[in-house]
Design a protein around this motif. Structure first.
Motif, PDB file in Angstrom:
ATOM      1  N   THR A  49      24.389  20.609  19.125  1.00 16.14           N
ATOM      2  CA  THR A  49      25.716  20.255  19.129  1.00 16.14           C
ATOM      3  C   THR A  49      26.369  20.164  17.664  1.00 16.14           C
ATOM      4  OG1 THR A  49      25.507  19.162  21.266  1.00 16.14           O
ATOM      5  CG2 THR A  49      27.492  18.475  20.048  1.00 16.14           C
ATOM      6  N   ALA A  50      25.465  19.330  16.779  1.00 19.76           N
ATOM      7  CA  ALA A  50      25.808  19.329  15.508  1.00 19.76           C
ATOM      8  C   ALA A  50      26.186  20.484  14.564  1.00 19.76           C
ATOM      9  CB  ALA A  50      24.817  18.215  14.646  1.00 19.76           C
ATOM     10  N   GLY A  51      25.194  21.543  15.030  1.00 21.33           N
ATOM     11  CA  GLY A  51      25.283  22.699  14.467  1.00 21.33           C
ATOM     12  C   GLY A  51      26.529  23.499  14.877  1.00 21.33           C
ATOM     13  N   PHE A  52      27.186  23.357  16.159  1.00 22.36           N
ATOM     14  CA  PHE A  52      28.265  23.853  16.536  1.00 22.36           C
ATOM     15  C   PHE A  52      29.482  23.163  15.865  1.00 22.36           C
ATOM     16  CE2 PHE A  52      25.975  25.116  20.488  1.00 22.36           C
ATOM     17  CZ  PHE A  52      26.342  26.639  20.190  1.00 22.36           C
ATOM     18  N   LEU A  53      29.220  21.548  15.595  1.00 24.03           N
ATOM     19  CA  LEU A  53      30.253  21.051  14.891  1.00 24.03           C
ATOM     20  C   LEU A  53      30.540  21.501  13.283  1.00 24.03           C
ATOM     21  CD1 LEU A  53      29.687  17.186  16.434  1.00 24.03           C
ATOM     22  CD2 LEU A  53      31.542  18.794  16.720  1.00 24.03           C
ATOM     23  N   ARG A  54      29.386  21.646  12.853  1.00 26.70           N
ATOM     24  CA  ARG A  54      29.523  21.912  11.421  1.00 26.70           C
ATOM     25  C   ARG A  54      30.076  23.472  11.448  1.00 26.70           C
ATOM     26  NH1 ARG A  54      24.260  19.324  11.064  1.00 26.70           N
ATOM     27  NH2 ARG A  54      23.181  21.186  11.969  1.00 26.70           N
ATOM     28  N   LYS A  55      29.802  24.247  12.325  1.00 24.24           N
ATOM     29  CA  LYS A  55      30.099  25.740  12.136  1.00 24.24           C
ATOM     30  C   LYS A  55      31.665  25.938  12.326  1.00 24.24           C
ATOM     31  CE  LYS A  55      29.905  29.924  15.199  1.00 24.24           C
ATOM     32  NZ  LYS A  55      29.104  30.596  16.259  1.00 24.24           N
ATOM     33  N   HIS A  56      32.262  24.924  12.965  1.00 17.15           N
ATOM     34  CA  HIS A  56      33.774  24.943  13.064  1.00 17.15           C
ATOM     35  C   HIS A  56      34.550  23.702  12.374  1.00 17.15           C
ATOM     36  CE1 HIS A  56      33.037  28.110  16.082  1.00 17.15           C
ATOM     37  NE2 HIS A  56      32.133  27.234  16.882  1.00 17.15           N
ATOM     38  N   LYS A  57      33.804  23.010  11.606  1.00 16.63           N
ATOM     39  CA  LYS A  57      34.433  22.015  10.954  1.00 16.63           C
ATOM     40  C   LYS A  57      35.523  22.179  10.303  1.00 16.63           C
ATOM     41  CE  LYS A  57      31.288  19.020   9.286  1.00 16.63           C
ATOM     42  NZ  LYS A  57      30.435  18.410   8.273  1.00 16.63           N
ATOM     43  N   ALA A  58      35.670  23.332   9.463  1.00 13.82           N
ATOM     44  CA  ALA A  58      36.896  23.625   8.531  1.00 13.82           C
ATOM     45  C   ALA A  58      38.181  23.913   9.456  1.00 13.82           C
ATOM     46  CB  ALA A  58      36.647  24.823   7.767  1.00 13.82           C
ATOM     47  N   LEU A  59      37.867  24.545  10.453  1.00 14.30           N
ATOM     48  CA  LEU A  59      38.872  24.731  11.583  1.00 14.30           C
ATOM     49  C   LEU A  59      39.452  23.487  12.357  1.00 14.30           C
ATOM     50  CD1 LEU A  59      40.868  26.558  13.392  1.00 14.30           C
ATOM     51  CD2 LEU A  59      38.831  26.985  14.751  1.00 14.30           C
TER      52      LEU A  59
END
Length: 288
Positions: free
Chosen positions: A175-185
């Motif tokens: 889940t943290a990986g998905f959060l990092r992936k879309h953090k800027a957006l």
């Protein structure tokens, strides 16, 4: 054996097993560290024993328990020794992908005379379809199953119509990986993204969200869920215990909440990957 050791152990408990698990020393002694370990073992077993006694009192004499991601089958051996060994029925299945650990567990069970323990070198997908396991499992356990291994255990439990699940998650990273992936957006979309802007917070938020979604998923599939602390099991923050009991009352509101959460945190990919039974169109919430 020293009197203090006898007083610390439960009646009839296997000293040889405790030595193999390094809870007792090779000489059968009990030092400060091993005393702490023994206390931790009893604390964990206390949760599971209540479930087993509940099943027994309801007429389920031939209880089946599957320990998923069993590793060295530490948990399974303790449960068998303290509960199943004193009974004429009931079987524990240790499910572990590493063949060498399965072989060691088989050898130890044979040496101890733990005849109703089975060890299977299977993945979660294989275990759900294997004819070496019964169609239904009463209890599914997963102790410190790392990252998505807890989700695998839940998927197995759902497929096997488990009456109870006992889960101690560990090291959630997906889940943290998905959060990092879309953090800027997400930072541009909602101020809530500040909750996981910093890397340490991303990891913590990912872990929290993972377990929240798991609990909602179980509720959506007809389970009553309790979340508590596994106090004293280890000196770490990986101390969350999820207890799920099947009631048959599927909560549409739980599935609806899952969709709302993944929308808010940008986790749609996670929903599709880990929670297939609620993926797709968001269900309408239950009427009050």
């Amino acid at each position: 054996m020293a009197r203090q050791v006898q007083e610390a152990l439960r009646p009839g408990q296997s000293v040889e097993l405790l030595q193999e698990l390094h809870i007792l020393t090779r000489e059968g002694g009990l030092n400060q560290d091993s005393r702490r370990k023994l206390k931790q073992v009893y604390h964990l077993f206390g949760f599971i024993e209540k479930i087993l006694l509940q099943l027994e009192s309801a007429g389920h004499a031939n209880i089946t328990l599957a320990d998923h991601g069993a590793g060295k089958s530490y948990l399974g051996f303790i449960i068998y020794d303290l509960f199943f060994r004193q009974r004429e029925a009931g079987t524990i299945y240790g499910i572990e992908t590493r063949q060498e650990l399965v072989e060691k567990s088989r050898e130890l069970a044979q040496r101890l005379g733990f005849e109703r323990m089975r060890f299977l070198p299977l993945t979660v997908q294989e275990s759900a379809q294997s004819d070496e396991l019964p169609a239904q499992i009463d209890v599914v356990t997963a102790l410190h199953a790392c990252d998505t291994a807890t989700d695998d255990a839940i998927a197995f439990g759902l497929q096997k119509q488990a009456r109870h699940m006992v889960l101690v998650p560990c090291c959630q990273a997906e889940t943290a990986g998905f959060l990092r992936k879309h953090k800027a957006l997400n930072l541009s979309r909602t101020p809530l993204a500040e909750l996981w802007r910093h890397p340490l917070h991303t990891r913590e938020m990912g872990s929290q969200l993972t377990n929240v979604l798991r609990c909602l998923y179980l509720e959506s599939q007809g389970y009553s869920v309790t979340v508590t602390e596994l106090v004293g099991w280890e000196h770490s923050l990986k101390n969350e215990l999820i207890l799920a009991e099947y009631t048959g009352q599927k909560k549409r509101s739980a599935a609806h909440r899952m969709h709302e959460i993944v929308q808010q945190f940008g986790l749609q990919e996670l929903l599709a990957a880990r929670y297939p039974l609620v993926a797709g169109s968001a269900p309408a919430p239950e009427m009050a």
